[in-house]
Write an enzyme that holds these catalytic residues in place. Structure first.
Site, short mmCIF file in Angstrom:
data_model
loop_
_atom_site.label_atom_id
_atom_site.label_comp_id
_atom_site.label_asym_id
_atom_site.label_seq_id
_atom_site.Cartn_x
_atom_site.Cartn_y
_atom_site.Cartn_z
N GLU A 1 0.82 -1.20 0.00
CA GLU A 1 0.00 0.00 0.00
C GLU A 1 0.86 1.26 0.00
O GLU A 1 0.52 2.26 -0.64
CB GLU A 1 -0.92 0.01 1.22
CG GLU A 1 -2.01 -1.06 1.18
CD GLU A 1 -3.07 -0.77 0.14
OE1 GLU A 1 -4.13 -0.24 0.49
OE2 GLU A 1 -2.83 -1.10 -1.04
N THR B 1 -6.24 6.73 -6.39
CA THR B 1 -6.14 7.10 -4.98
C THR B 1 -5.19 8.28 -4.77
O THR B 1 -5.49 9.20 -4.00
CB THR B 1 -5.66 5.90 -4.15
OG1 THR B 1 -6.60 4.83 -4.32
CG2 THR B 1 -5.58 6.26 -2.68
#
Length: 366
Positions: A180, A234
């Site tokens: 991530e 994102t």
């Protein structure tokens, strides 16, 4: 703050149920240091020739819980197949195949599943066998449903299962966070629920401290997920957020996040939906970047949803209801609103809470 280790495991170019004990009165707390520890100096032997794992989609933020609240959604996710491969150099990982998308690299150091798998191998101190990984994407990229986290969670669990399930949940979350951090930032509100299932509160990042929140099993909780034909990366959506916020918004969002946690533990759908819809910091900045989102939220609430917000960074909108029939009706209204207000085609899905998280779904013994 973000961390990223430089793996001693060399990337090569391809040539060819976890469960946690949950107590609604005393949430389960997982703590670990802000690092990737090597768990054992004794390298574990593979207990399977190959394994197949699954990790579910996730809804991050849940309105006011930016970067510290998330939950897992049943019936959607990614699969990873992992096998011991004599053609791969010992201690290394190869990605042999990716299906479901054409936009991902097979270089393990540039792939969510590869990064998480290598991090898990590092924690386990794997040096004597090479592994080959195959990724099956069930989630679209940039959907707001934790696509990168699902790949990372499935990969971390696959490596752990292949070597006899030696690691604890916190170690798998740390391995997933390596992925991530490279893809979208060091945030655990997707990877933690993808691995642990259910609702998860990230109490602290340094040290990492996770709390499982149990929604009562006797209560129905239905998610309506409406995904428009639009991509919201994102990193782009995070760049739209304010660097500073006012005290009044801070107090408001804290109170709504507290109400959301209480509603989850009590199984209070009305309270959950009200808190879910009440973000005054993140959603107001992101909603205008998703065509039609403001109208979609209004349509969901008018159709009887208890609450509606953006799932993660978007563009998927998520609403909560108490029955599948109501979910279908709400989903239809939301799809119509995306087309009417944003000129976007959209697909609605009605799903339940995934209480299990990433898990082994198949294996071949040695």
């Amino acid at each position: 703050m973000a961390i990223c280790f430089l793996s001693p495991l060399k990337a090569i170019t391809p040539t060819t149920s976890l469960t946690t004990s949950l107590n609604p009165k005393k949430p389960n707390i997982l703590r670990c240091n802000f690092s990737l520890p090597i768990i054992t100096t004794t390298e574990p032997e593979p207990v399977f020739t190959s394994v197949r794992s699954f990790a579910p989609a996730t809804v991050a933020n849940l309105g006011p819980g930016f970067d510290f609240l998330g939950c897992a959604v049943d019936g959607l996710g990614d699969f990873v197949s992992l096998r011991v491969d004599p053609s791969v150099h010992p201690g290394e990982l190869s990605i042999s195949d990716i299906s479901g998308t054409k936009n991902l690299s097979k270089n393990p150091l540039n792939n969510c599943a590869g990064i998480a798998a290598i991090a898990t191998m590092k924690i386990l101190n794997i040096r004597s066998v090479g592994l080959s990984l195959s990724l099956e994407k069930g989630l679209p990229l940039g959907s707001g449903l934790g696509s990168s986290a699902a790949s990372a969670a499935a990969a971390a669990v696959a490596v752990n299962e292949l070597f006899g399930r030696k690691l604890e949940v916190k170690d798998l979350v740390l391995a997933g966070l390596e992925s991530e951090a490279k893809v979208s930032g060091y945030h655990a509100d997707n990877i933690a629920p993808a691995i642990m299932g259910g609702f998860v509160l990230i109490r602290s990042y340094d040290p990492l401290e996770l709390m499982s929140l149990q929604f009562p099993v006797e209560k129905d909780l239905i998610f309506v997920l409406v995904s428009p034909d639009f991509e919201a990366p994102t990193k782009k959506m995070r760049a739209a957020l304010p660097a500073e916020i006012g005290m009044s918004h801070h107090v408001w969002n804290c109170s709504q996040a507290g109400a959301l946690v209480a509603s989850v533990l009590q199984g209070d759908l009305v309270g959950l939906g009200k808190a879910l819809s009440s973000d005054r910091i993140v959603e107001p900045k992101r909603a205008p970047l998703i065509p039609g989102m403001v109208g979609v939220k209004k349509a969901a609430l008018e159709a009887g949803a208890f609450g509606c917000t953006i799932s993660g960074a978007g563009p998927t909108a998520v609403a909560v209801v108490d029955s599948e029939d109501r979910g279908v009706e709400v989903g239809e209204r939301m799809v119509e609103a995306f087309w009417k207000e944003g000129n976007l085609k959209a697909v609605a899905m009605v799903k339940r809470l995934d209480r299990v998280g990433a898990r082994l779904v198949g294996s071949v013994p040695r």
